[in-house]
Design an enzyme around this catalytic site. Structure first.
Site, PDB file in Angstrom:
ATOM      1  N   THR A  31      11.046  15.610  -5.178  1.00  0.00           N
ATOM      2  CA  THR A  31      11.137  14.406  -4.347  1.00  0.00           C
ATOM      3  C   THR A  31      10.632  14.803  -2.963  1.00  0.00           C
ATOM      4  O   THR A  31      10.209  15.943  -2.774  1.00  0.00           O
ATOM      5  CB  THR A  31      12.591  13.925  -4.226  1.00  0.00           C
ATOM      6  OG1 THR A  31      13.284  14.813  -3.345  1.00  0.00           O
ATOM      7  CG2 THR A  31      13.302  13.893  -5.564  1.00  0.00           C
ATOM      8  N   CYS A  32      10.734  13.887  -2.003  1.00  0.00           N
ATOM      9  CA  CYS A  32      10.220  14.284  -0.681  1.00  0.00           C
ATOM     10  C   CYS A  32      11.150  15.278   0.017  1.00  0.00           C
ATOM     11  O   CYS A  32      10.811  15.820   1.051  1.00  0.00           O
ATOM     12  CB  CYS A  32       9.915  13.071   0.181  1.00  0.00           C
ATOM     13  SG  CYS A  32      11.284  11.958   0.310  1.00  0.00           S
ATOM     14  N   GLU A  95      21.062   6.143  -3.047  1.00  0.00           N
ATOM     15  CA  GLU A  95      20.933   5.844  -4.473  1.00  0.00           C
ATOM     16  C   GLU A  95      19.696   6.469  -5.116  1.00  0.00           C
ATOM     17  O   GLU A  95      19.664   6.717  -6.305  1.00  0.00           O
ATOM     18  CB  GLU A  95      20.815   4.320  -4.687  1.00  0.00           C
ATOM     19  CG  GLU A  95      21.991   3.523  -4.205  1.00  0.00           C
ATOM     20  CD  GLU A  95      23.068   3.399  -5.266  1.00  0.00           C
ATOM     21  OE1 GLU A  95      22.987   4.087  -6.288  1.00  0.00           O
ATOM     22  OE2 GLU A  95      24.006   2.615  -5.047  1.00  0.00           O
ATOM     23  N   GLN A 100      15.877   9.300  -9.294  1.00  0.00           N
ATOM     24  CA  GLN A 100      14.886  10.383  -9.422  1.00  0.00           C
ATOM     25  C   GLN A 100      15.310  11.400 -10.487  1.00  0.00           C
ATOM     26  O   GLN A 100      14.491  11.899 -11.250  1.00  0.00           O
ATOM     27  CB  GLN A 100      14.692  11.068  -8.061  1.00  0.00           C
ATOM     28  CG  GLN A 100      13.872  10.201  -7.108  1.00  0.00           C
ATOM     29  CD  GLN A 100      14.050  10.572  -5.642  1.00  0.00           C
ATOM     30  OE1 GLN A 100      15.068  11.155  -5.243  1.00  0.00           O
ATOM     31  NE2 GLN A 100      13.082  10.230  -4.821  1.00  0.00           N
ATOM     32  N   GLY A 169       2.192   2.373   6.785  1.00  0.00           N
ATOM     33  CA  GLY A 169       2.695   2.805   5.480  1.00  0.00           C
ATOM     34  C   GLY A 169       3.267   1.612   4.731  1.00  0.00           C
ATOM     35  O   GLY A 169       3.840   0.686   5.338  1.00  0.00           O
ATOM     36  N   GLU A 172       7.618   3.623  -0.283  1.00  0.00           N
ATOM     37  CA  GLU A 172       9.062   3.501  -0.397  1.00  0.00           C
ATOM     38  C   GLU A 172       9.772   3.617   0.965  1.00  0.00           C
ATOM     39  O   GLU A 172      10.618   2.798   1.311  1.00  0.00           O
ATOM     40  CB  GLU A 172       9.544   4.618  -1.304  1.00  0.00           C
ATOM     41  CG  GLU A 172      10.649   4.180  -2.179  1.00  0.00           C
ATOM     42  CD  GLU A 172      10.790   5.131  -3.343  1.00  0.00           C
ATOM     43  OE1 GLU A 172       9.780   5.682  -3.825  1.00  0.00           O
ATOM     44  OE2 GLU A 172      11.928   5.314  -3.743  1.00  0.00           O
TER      45      GLU A 172
HETATM   46  N1  LIG Z   1      10.997   7.689   0.130  1.00  0.00           N
HETATM   47  C1  LIG Z   1      11.952   8.123   0.921  1.00  0.00           C
HETATM   48  O1  LIG Z   1      13.120   7.778   0.786  1.00  0.00           O
HETATM   49  C2  LIG Z   1      11.636   9.071   2.047  1.00  0.00           C
HETATM   50  C3  LIG Z   1      12.691   9.624   2.783  1.00  0.00           C
HETATM   51  C4  LIG Z   1      12.386  10.497   3.839  1.00  0.00           C
HETATM   52  C5  LIG Z   1      11.070  10.780   4.147  1.00  0.00           C
HETATM   53  N2  LIG Z   1      10.062  10.257   3.399  1.00  0.00           N
HETATM   54  C6  LIG Z   1       8.680  10.603   3.768  1.00  0.00           C
HETATM   55  O2  LIG Z   1       7.971   9.406   4.030  1.00  0.00           O
HETATM   56  C7  LIG Z   1       6.607   9.582   3.648  1.00  0.00           C
HETATM   57  C8  LIG Z   1       6.222   8.456   2.702  1.00  0.00           C
HETATM   58  O3  LIG Z   1       7.009   8.576   1.539  1.00  0.00           O
HETATM   59  P1  LIG Z   1       7.118   7.413   0.487  1.00  0.00           P
HETATM   60  O4  LIG Z   1       8.231   7.766  -0.433  1.00  0.00           O
HETATM   61  O5  LIG Z   1       7.143   6.111   1.189  1.00  0.00           O
HETATM   62  O6  LIG Z   1       5.713   7.588  -0.273  1.00  0.00           O
HETATM   63  P2  LIG Z   1       4.943   6.524  -1.164  1.00  0.00           P
HETATM   64  O7  LIG Z   1       5.876   5.496  -1.663  1.00  0.00           O
HETATM   65  O8  LIG Z   1       4.117   7.326  -2.100  1.00  0.00           O
HETATM   66  O9  LIG Z   1       3.957   5.826  -0.109  1.00  0.00           O
HETATM   67  C9  LIG Z   1       2.937   6.545   0.473  1.00  0.00           C
HETATM   68  C10 LIG Z   1       2.282   5.748   1.600  1.00  0.00           C
HETATM   69  O10 LIG Z   1       1.315   6.571   2.230  1.00  0.00           O
HETATM   70  C11 LIG Z   1       0.069   5.849   2.329  1.00  0.00           C
HETATM   71  N3  LIG Z   1      -0.996   6.828   2.274  1.00  0.00           N
HETATM   72  C12 LIG Z   1      -1.254   7.702   1.278  1.00  0.00           C
HETATM   73  N4  LIG Z   1      -2.301   8.486   1.613  1.00  0.00           N
HETATM   74  C13 LIG Z   1      -2.695   8.088   2.849  1.00  0.00           C
HETATM   75  C14 LIG Z   1      -3.733   8.518   3.726  1.00  0.00           C
HETATM   76  N5  LIG Z   1      -4.570   9.505   3.388  1.00  0.00           N
HETATM   77  N6  LIG Z   1      -3.856   7.899   4.916  1.00  0.00           N
HETATM   78  C15 LIG Z   1      -3.023   6.910   5.254  1.00  0.00           C
HETATM   79  N7  LIG Z   1      -2.013   6.447   4.466  1.00  0.00           N
HETATM   80  C16 LIG Z   1      -1.861   7.048   3.276  1.00  0.00           C
HETATM   81  C17 LIG Z   1       0.113   4.903   1.134  1.00  0.00           C
HETATM   82  O11 LIG Z   1      -0.585   3.714   1.353  1.00  0.00           O
HETATM   83  P3  LIG Z   1      -2.113   3.515   0.988  1.00  0.00           P
HETATM   84  O12 LIG Z   1      -2.414   4.388  -0.186  1.00  0.00           O
HETATM   85  O13 LIG Z   1      -2.292   2.057   0.744  1.00  0.00           O
HETATM   86  O14 LIG Z   1      -2.793   3.918   2.238  1.00  0.00           O
HETATM   87  C18 LIG Z   1       1.588   4.511   1.128  1.00  0.00           C
HETATM   88  O15 LIG Z   1       1.827   3.497   2.065  1.00  0.00           O
HETATM   89  C19 LIG Z   1       6.499  10.941   2.985  1.00  0.00           C
HETATM   90  O16 LIG Z   1       5.962  11.842   3.911  1.00  0.00           O
HETATM   91  C20 LIG Z   1       7.920  11.293   2.650  1.00  0.00           C
HETATM   92  O17 LIG Z   1       8.126  12.690   2.704  1.00  0.00           O
HETATM   93  C21 LIG Z   1      10.321   9.394   2.367  1.00  0.00           C
END
Ligand SMILES: NC(=O)c1ccc[n+]([C@@H]2O[C@H](COP(=O)([O-])OP(=O)(O)OC[C@H]3O[C@@H](n4cnc5c(N)ncnc54)[C@H](OP(=O)(O)O)[C@@H]3O)[C@@H](O)[C@H]2O)c1
Length: 400
Positions: A31-32, A95, A100, A169, A172
């Site tokens: 996961t992240c 949750e 996951q 973004g 998620e």
């Molecule tokens: N999910 C969580 O609960 C959580 C919690 C803490 C931290 N994070 C961090 O938040 C970040 C996003 O996680 P996520 O879970 O939301 O991932 P996700 O659901 O896979 O979403 C990824 C996002 O990144 C964009 N993206 C991908 N490649 C890109 C690029 N080269 N340039 C610009 N935008 C790009 C995608 O949009 P497009 O492809 O349309 O551009 C999408 O909006 C990660 O770094 C993760 O570690 C997430």
């Protein structure tokens, strides 16, 4: 750092672990916040496991030096129970980790990478995690990473509602931020590399969609920027922010939720710019956690209660193949002797044959059920000696 340990292709990672690591079963959870490998084997060879991991993730082997935690047996069970209960998450009780974990075991099952041992362990851990959440309510009051980020923004800027906010973004994490902004009736712009995706996101999660180039090239009208993408480079660069600051008087607050970061560290050196990232959110999480310590200890109490049940179930799995094998061999001998006896008797009457057959079955079961049940019990209590003795007595060989 976490990124380096991540498996880019899960299918080939599973294939390699099963072929080269010496593990008989495995489940990958990534996961992240974590990359974890659950394995099951009679003879663990850590060297082989690390070598396989390094080759699949493209790492040099010494990368593991300070970055690997290893748990075995009961410690590993406890860890998985804490995971499914949400006690090991950045936001306690969240949750997402439970889904996951469910997804990981279902992928492993689909690829036949997990077997009786890990399937039983994960099944129990998912049930216990669900029970902990229901019994303690630990998930109810938990704040998402998105609402933590919005709370932090509110603490650091006056009247957030009146500010121009941009969310970069549409994944998620971004949707958690959007949900929290929407709940507070705060307007915001949202952007993603594809405009269609931003539009779809805006329809479901809220916000006004904006084309990516337009949004990222022009920060001058933005007061608060939330960034939550998996871009492998800095989306928010020093030059872009500095340029934006030349034509504005007020400062700008940038919240980077991405891990790895997508806001260049140098941006924070620009006058009137405040950059906050997951580390600051983690501090807030700690405060939130202190208020929820009571729930955490109730959750731990349930985990400690359930742990012996999990241990017993896992130990039973060790003995079950022996019990099955002993019954199978005895039954083969019974059937052989029964055939001989029926031939000698020249018996043709179906009903009599059935009665004699049932008689021999009942004798075998009567004689064997007490020692086999005692063997199961001894195994649940961790009596390894009795297992060894039974293996010797019945000439049972395992793959060691
Ligand atoms: N999910 C969580 O609960 C959580 C919690 C803490 C931290 N994070 C961090 O938040 C970040 C996003 O996680 P996520 O879970 O939301 O991932 P996700 O659901 O896979 O979403 C990824 C996002 O990144 C964009 N993206 C991908 N490649 C890109 C690029 N080269 N340039 C610009 N935008 C790009 C995608 O949009 P497009 O492809 O349309 O551009 C999408 O909006 C990660 O770094 C993760 O570690 C997430």
């Amino acid at each position: 750092m976490l990124e380096r340990f991540t498996f880019p292709d899960l299918d080939s990672a599973y294939e390699s672990f099963l072929k080269h690591s010496g593990l008989e079963e495995c489940v990958i959870l990534q996961t992240c916040n974590r990359v974890e490998l659950f394995g099951c084997t009679n003879s663990a060879d850590l060297g082989k496991i690390k070598k396989t991991w390094a080759s699949v993730a493209g790492l040099e082997e010494n990368a593991f030096k300070e970055n690997l935690e290893i748990s075995k047996g009961t410690d590993a069970y406890t860890h998985l129970l804490k995971l499914t209960s949400g006690l090991d998450s950045l936001v306690i009780g969240e949750e997402q980790i439970l889904s996951q974990v469910k997804e990981s075991i279902s992928t492993a099952k689909g690829l036949k990478a997990s077997g009786d041992n890990l399937n039983t362990l994960f099944d129990k851990a998912i049930k216990i995690g669900t029970r902990v959440r229901q019994a303690t309510g630990i998930s109810k009051g938990s704040l998402s990473i998105g609402s933590m980020a919005v709370n932090l923004a509110e603490e650091n800027i006056d009247d957030l509602k009146s500010k121009h906010i941009l969310l970069i973004g549409t994944g998620e994490a971004a949707s958690l931020v959007a949900k929290s902004l929407k709940k507070r009736e705060i307007d915001f712009l949202v952007t993603s590399r594809t405009f269609e995706r931003s539009k779809a996101f805006a329809e479901t999660a809220g916000g006004t969609p904006m084309p990516f180039e337009q949004a990222t090239a022009n920060f001058k009208s933005i007061d608060v920027l939330f960034v939550a993408t998996i871009a492998p480079y800095f989306l928010v660069t020093h030059d872009r922010v500095q340029e934006a600051m030349q034509s504005r008087k007020d400062g700008m607050l940038i919240m980077d939720l991405s891990n790895p970061r997508t806001v260049d560290d140098k941006v924070s050196t620009i006058d009137k710019i405040k950059v906050m990232n997951l580390d600051q959110i983690a501090e807030m999480v700690e405060k939130n956690m202190k208020n929820r310590m009571g729930l955490v200890s109730s959750a731990e109490h349930i985990i400690n209660e359930e742990l012996p049940v999990v241990e017993a179930a896992m130990k039973r799995l060790e003995v079950e193949p022996i019990v099955t094998n002993v019954f199978k061999e005895i039954d083969q001998a019974r059937v052989k002797e029964l055939k001989k006896a029926l031939q000698m008797l020249g018996e043709k009457d179906e009903q009599k044959i059935r009665i004699i057959d049932q008689l021999t079955q009942a004798i075998v079961e009567d004689i064997m059920s007490i020692p086999m049940n005692n063997l199961r019990k001894a195994s649940e209590q961790g009596d390894a000696e009795i297992l060894k003795t039974v293996k010797r007595l019945f000439d049972y060989k395992t793959k060691e």
